[in-house]
Design a protein around this motif. Structure first.
Motif, PDB file in Angstrom:
ATOM      1  N   ASN A   1     -15.812   2.489  35.305  1.00  0.00           N
ATOM      2  CA  ASN A   1     -16.454   1.434  34.517  1.00  0.00           C
ATOM      3  C   ASN A   1     -17.335   0.531  35.377  1.00  0.00           C
ATOM      4  OD1 ASN A   1     -13.567   0.783  35.274  1.00  0.00           O
ATOM      5  ND2 ASN A   1     -14.271  -1.294  34.785  1.00  0.00           N
ATOM      6  N   HIS A   2     -17.115   0.493  36.699  1.00  0.00           N
ATOM      7  CA  HIS A   2     -17.989  -0.276  37.579  1.00  0.00           C
ATOM      8  C   HIS A   2     -19.183   0.543  38.053  1.00  0.00           C
ATOM      9  CE1 HIS A   2     -16.013  -4.208  38.729  1.00  0.00           C
ATOM     10  NE2 HIS A   2     -15.088  -3.644  37.983  1.00  0.00           N
ATOM     11  N   ASP A   3     -19.017   1.849  38.165  1.00  0.00           N
ATOM     12  CA  ASP A   3     -20.116   2.709  38.627  1.00  0.00           C
ATOM     13  C   ASP A   3     -20.329   3.822  37.611  1.00  0.00           C
ATOM     14  OD1 ASP A   3     -17.749   4.044  39.132  1.00  0.00           O
ATOM     15  OD2 ASP A   3     -18.083   4.292  41.281  1.00  0.00           O
ATOM     16  N   PRO A   4     -20.914   3.486  36.447  1.00  0.00           N
ATOM     17  CA  PRO A   4     -20.970   4.435  35.337  1.00  0.00           C
ATOM     18  C   PRO A   4     -22.035   5.513  35.451  1.00  0.00           C
ATOM     19  CG  PRO A   4     -22.058   2.404  34.726  1.00  0.00           C
ATOM     20  CD  PRO A   4     -21.489   2.172  36.097  1.00  0.00           C
ATOM     21  N   GLY A   5     -22.732   5.597  36.569  1.00  0.00           N
ATOM     22  CA  GLY A   5     -23.752   6.617  36.725  1.00  0.00           C
ATOM     23  C   GLY A   5     -23.738   7.199  38.119  1.00  0.00           C
ATOM     24  N   PRO A   6     -24.540   8.236  38.360  1.00  0.00           N
ATOM     25  CA  PRO A   6     -24.567   8.884  39.669  1.00  0.00           C
ATOM     26  C   PRO A   6     -25.201   7.988  40.728  1.00  0.00           C
ATOM     27  CG  PRO A   6     -26.230   9.832  38.238  1.00  0.00           C
ATOM     28  CD  PRO A   6     -25.410   8.910  37.389  1.00  0.00           C
ATOM     29  N   ILE A   7     -24.825   8.230  41.967  1.00  0.00           N
ATOM     30  CA  ILE A   7     -25.384   7.512  43.106  1.00  0.00           C
ATOM     31  C   ILE A   7     -26.138   8.499  43.978  1.00  0.00           C
ATOM     32  CG2 ILE A   7     -23.683   5.648  43.157  1.00  0.00           C
ATOM     33  CD1 ILE A   7     -22.206   7.318  45.311  1.00  0.00           C
ATOM     34  N   ASP A   8     -27.084   7.975  44.731  1.00  0.00           N
ATOM     35  CA  ASP A   8     -27.940   8.806  45.578  1.00  0.00           C
ATOM     36  C   ASP A   8     -27.281   9.013  46.934  1.00  0.00           C
ATOM     37  OD1 ASP A   8     -30.041  10.188  46.663  1.00  0.00           O
ATOM     38  OD2 ASP A   8     -31.228   8.396  47.119  1.00  0.00           O
ATOM     39  N   LEU A   9     -26.203   9.824  46.923  1.00  0.00           N
ATOM     40  CA  LEU A   9     -25.452  10.006  48.164  1.00  0.00           C
ATOM     41  C   LEU A   9     -24.909  11.423  48.297  1.00  0.00           C
ATOM     42  CD1 LEU A   9     -24.737   7.982  50.467  1.00  0.00           C
ATOM     43  CD2 LEU A   9     -22.473   7.796  49.449  1.00  0.00           C
ATOM     44  N   GLY A  10     -25.304  12.315  47.407  1.00  0.00           N
ATOM     45  CA  GLY A  10     -24.760  13.661  47.466  1.00  0.00           C
ATOM     46  C   GLY A  10     -23.423  13.764  46.759  1.00  0.00           C
ATOM     47  N   GLY A  11     -22.814  14.925  46.855  1.00  0.00           N
ATOM     48  CA  GLY A  11     -21.568  15.174  46.146  1.00  0.00           C
ATOM     49  C   GLY A  11     -21.834  15.524  44.688  1.00  0.00           C
ATOM     50  N   THR A  12     -20.758  15.780  43.960  1.00  0.00           N
ATOM     51  CA  THR A  12     -20.821  16.125  42.541  1.00  0.00           C
ATOM     52  C   THR A  12     -20.353  14.937  41.724  1.00  0.00           C
ATOM     53  OG1 THR A  12     -20.357  18.440  43.043  1.00  0.00           O
ATOM     54  CG2 THR A  12     -19.990  17.736  40.781  1.00  0.00           C
ATOM     55  N   HIS A  13     -21.027  14.679  40.597  1.00  0.00           N
ATOM     56  CA  HIS A  13     -20.677  13.556  39.736  1.00  0.00           C
ATOM     57  C   HIS A  13     -20.135  14.090  38.414  1.00  0.00           C
ATOM     58  CE1 HIS A  13     -23.528  11.840  42.631  1.00  0.00           C
ATOM     59  NE2 HIS A  13     -22.864  10.721  42.464  1.00  0.00           N
ATOM     60  N   ARG A  14     -18.945  13.623  38.034  1.00  0.00           N
ATOM     61  CA  ARG A  14     -18.290  14.115  36.828  1.00  0.00           C
ATOM     62  C   ARG A  14     -17.651  12.964  36.060  1.00  0.00           C
ATOM     63  NH1 ARG A  14     -16.816  19.623  37.621  1.00  0.00           N
ATOM     64  NH2 ARG A  14     -16.026  19.527  35.478  1.00  0.00           N
ATOM     65  N   ALA A  15     -17.576  13.115  34.732  1.00  0.00           N
ATOM     66  CA  ALA A  15     -16.817  12.157  33.921  1.00  0.00           C
ATOM     67  C   ALA A  15     -15.320  12.361  34.129  1.00  0.00           C
ATOM     68  CB  ALA A  15     -17.174  12.309  32.446  1.00  0.00           C
ATOM     69  N   ASP A  16     -14.926  13.605  34.286  1.00  0.00           N
ATOM     70  CA  ASP A  16     -13.557  13.950  34.660  1.00  0.00           C
ATOM     71  C   ASP A  16     -13.595  15.319  35.324  1.00  0.00           C
ATOM     72  OD1 ASP A  16     -13.437  15.982  32.599  1.00  0.00           O
ATOM     73  OD2 ASP A  16     -12.984  14.394  31.169  1.00  0.00           O
ATOM     74  N   LEU A  17     -12.485  15.713  35.905  1.00  0.00           N
ATOM     75  CA  LEU A  17     -12.438  16.975  36.645  1.00  0.00           C
ATOM     76  C   LEU A  17     -11.124  17.669  36.349  1.00  0.00           C
ATOM     77  CD1 LEU A  17     -13.613  18.876  38.854  1.00  0.00           C
ATOM     78  CD2 LEU A  17     -12.391  17.467  40.537  1.00  0.00           C
ATOM     79  N   LYS A  18     -11.206  18.916  35.911  1.00  0.00           N
ATOM     80  CA  LYS A  18     -10.006  19.711  35.645  1.00  0.00           C
ATOM     81  C   LYS A  18      -9.809  20.700  36.788  1.00  0.00           C
ATOM     82  CE  LYS A  18     -10.198  19.317  30.605  1.00  0.00           C
ATOM     83  NZ  LYS A  18      -9.054  18.381  30.525  1.00  0.00           N
ATOM     84  N   LEU A  19      -8.717  20.520  37.503  1.00  0.00           N
ATOM     85  CA  LEU A  19      -8.262  21.472  38.514  1.00  0.00           C
ATOM     86  C   LEU A  19      -6.823  21.805  38.132  1.00  0.00           C
ATOM     87  CD1 LEU A  19      -9.528  20.012  41.928  1.00  0.00           C
ATOM     88  CD2 LEU A  19     -10.430  21.972  40.690  1.00  0.00           C
ATOM     89  N   LEU A  20      -6.651  22.937  37.497  1.00  0.00           N
ATOM     90  CA  LEU A  20      -5.349  23.267  36.915  1.00  0.00           C
ATOM     91  C   LEU A  20      -4.229  23.146  37.937  1.00  0.00           C
ATOM     92  CD1 LEU A  20      -6.321  26.296  34.666  1.00  0.00           C
ATOM     93  CD2 LEU A  20      -5.890  23.935  33.986  1.00  0.00           C
ATOM     94  N   PRO A  21      -3.139  22.494  37.531  1.00  0.00           N
ATOM     95  CA  PRO A  21      -2.806  22.077  36.167  1.00  0.00           C
ATOM     96  C   PRO A  21      -3.246  20.657  35.805  1.00  0.00           C
ATOM     97  CG  PRO A  21      -0.925  21.686  37.575  1.00  0.00           C
ATOM     98  CD  PRO A  21      -1.994  22.289  38.455  1.00  0.00           C
ATOM     99  N   PHE A  22      -4.075  20.000  36.651  1.00  0.00           N
ATOM    100  CA  PHE A  22      -4.322  18.579  36.486  1.00  0.00           C
ATOM    101  C   PHE A  22      -5.689  18.284  35.872  1.00  0.00           C
ATOM    102  CE2 PHE A  22      -1.683  18.651  40.526  1.00  0.00           C
ATOM    103  CZ  PHE A  22      -0.492  18.413  39.862  1.00  0.00           C
ATOM    104  N   THR A  23      -5.769  17.124  35.241  1.00  0.00           N
ATOM    105  CA  THR A  23      -7.034  16.509  34.872  1.00  0.00           C
ATOM    106  C   THR A  23      -7.157  15.203  35.644  1.00  0.00           C
ATOM    107  OG1 THR A  23      -7.024  17.451  32.643  1.00  0.00           O
ATOM    108  CG2 THR A  23      -8.433  15.538  33.016  1.00  0.00           C
ATOM    109  N   PHE A  24      -8.248  15.059  36.386  1.00  0.00           N
ATOM    110  CA  PHE A  24      -8.535  13.840  37.133  1.00  0.00           C
ATOM    111  C   PHE A  24      -9.568  13.032  36.362  1.00  0.00           C
ATOM    112  CE2 PHE A  24      -7.099  16.902  40.258  1.00  0.00           C
ATOM    113  CZ  PHE A  24      -6.343  16.167  41.159  1.00  0.00           C
ATOM    114  N   ARG A  25      -9.294  11.755  36.123  1.00  0.00           N
ATOM    115  CA  ARG A  25     -10.252  10.879  35.457  1.00  0.00           C
ATOM    116  C   ARG A  25     -10.023   9.441  35.916  1.00  0.00           C
ATOM    117  NH1 ARG A  25      -7.611  12.634  30.710  1.00  0.00           N
ATOM    118  NH2 ARG A  25      -9.631  13.408  29.969  1.00  0.00           N
ATOM    119  N   HIS A  26     -10.903   8.547  35.467  1.00  0.00           N
ATOM    120  CA  HIS A  26     -10.779   7.152  35.900  1.00  0.00           C
ATOM    121  C   HIS A  26      -9.718   6.399  35.108  1.00  0.00           C
ATOM    122  CE1 HIS A  26     -11.697   3.367  37.691  1.00  0.00           C
ATOM    123  NE2 HIS A  26     -12.128   2.832  36.567  1.00  0.00           N
TER     124      HIS A  26
END
Length: 215
Positions: free
Chosen positions: A112-137
């Motif tokens: 909620n503080h950084d709601p958009g991508p930044i110019d620093l590389g890496g991948t930007h996601r709303a959430d990330l599923k790496l089974l069995p987990f879901t990672f989100r803010h």
């Protein structure tokens, strides 16, 4: 010394720093770094804080990456205190962060503080599923096997308040990793509504200690 948590068939290491290490994936997850907080407050005419929190947070991240050897990093949102914060931090800190990212898979989850991508590389996601987990803010009440941040939970032991993980059978909430981030008491209604009655608070610090989640 870390705390081992067996969560949905996986062993996770809850680190004294507030980071989460997943050995099977060689992955480090951290939440709410809030890099550039002192700069953002000064820019907006708020309380002036010593401008060292970015350096202190990067030092901690550097130590955790060195200790774990993690090749993948997931930042669970609010990594920067706002979208302009990256431009305001010192060049040495920016280069330090770029060095930490080099050669690693790096995912920025939007917060909620950084709601958009930044110019620093890496991948930007709303959430990330790496089974069995879901990672989100921010935790979703009906989600299972979820790992999130946002709330900066804290709990007290012997009169001393410490950042803590909150864990039950369905979700794990990470403490804020950044310096000057404040926190929300674990017994706050917004957290007790999310967590099961048998949830644990795992306090960070030199001795990582699990206690029943205060209510």
């Amino acid at each position: 010394m870390h705390h081992k948590l067996f969560f949905h068939g996986e062993t996770l290491h809850l680190l004294p720093s507030g980071g989460l290490y997943w050995p099977a994936r060689n992955t480090l997850a951290v939440s709410d770094l809030h890099l550039g907080k002192s700069e953002r407050l000064a820019r907006r005419g708020g309380t002036l804080l010593p401008p060292y929190e970015t350096q202190a947070t990067l030092e901690k991240l550097d130590r955790d990456l060195e200790a774990t050897g993690a090749t993948t990093v997931i930042c669970l949102g609010d990594s920067f205190d706002d979208l302009a914060a990256l431009d305001g931090i010192e060049e040495a800190s920016r280069l330090w962060l770029i060095r930490l990212m080099a050669g690693r898979g790096w995912t920025w989850i939007t917060g909620n503080h950084d709601p958009g991508p930044i110019d620093l590389g890496g991948t930007h996601r709303a959430d990330l599923k790496l089974l069995p987990f879901t990672f989100r803010h921010i935790a979703e009440p009906q989600e299972r096997a979820e790992i999130s941040g946002h709330y900066h939970p804290k709990a007290s032991l012997a009169g001393r308040s410490r950042p803590c993980f909150l864990a039950d059978a369905q979700r794990l909430i990470l403490p804020a990793y950044g310096t000057y981030t404040g926190g929300l008491r674990a017994h706050d209604a917004s957290l007790t509504a999310l967590m099961a009655k048998d949830a644990l608070a795992i306090l960070t610090g030199p001795r990582v200690l699990a206690i029943p989640m205060p209510r």
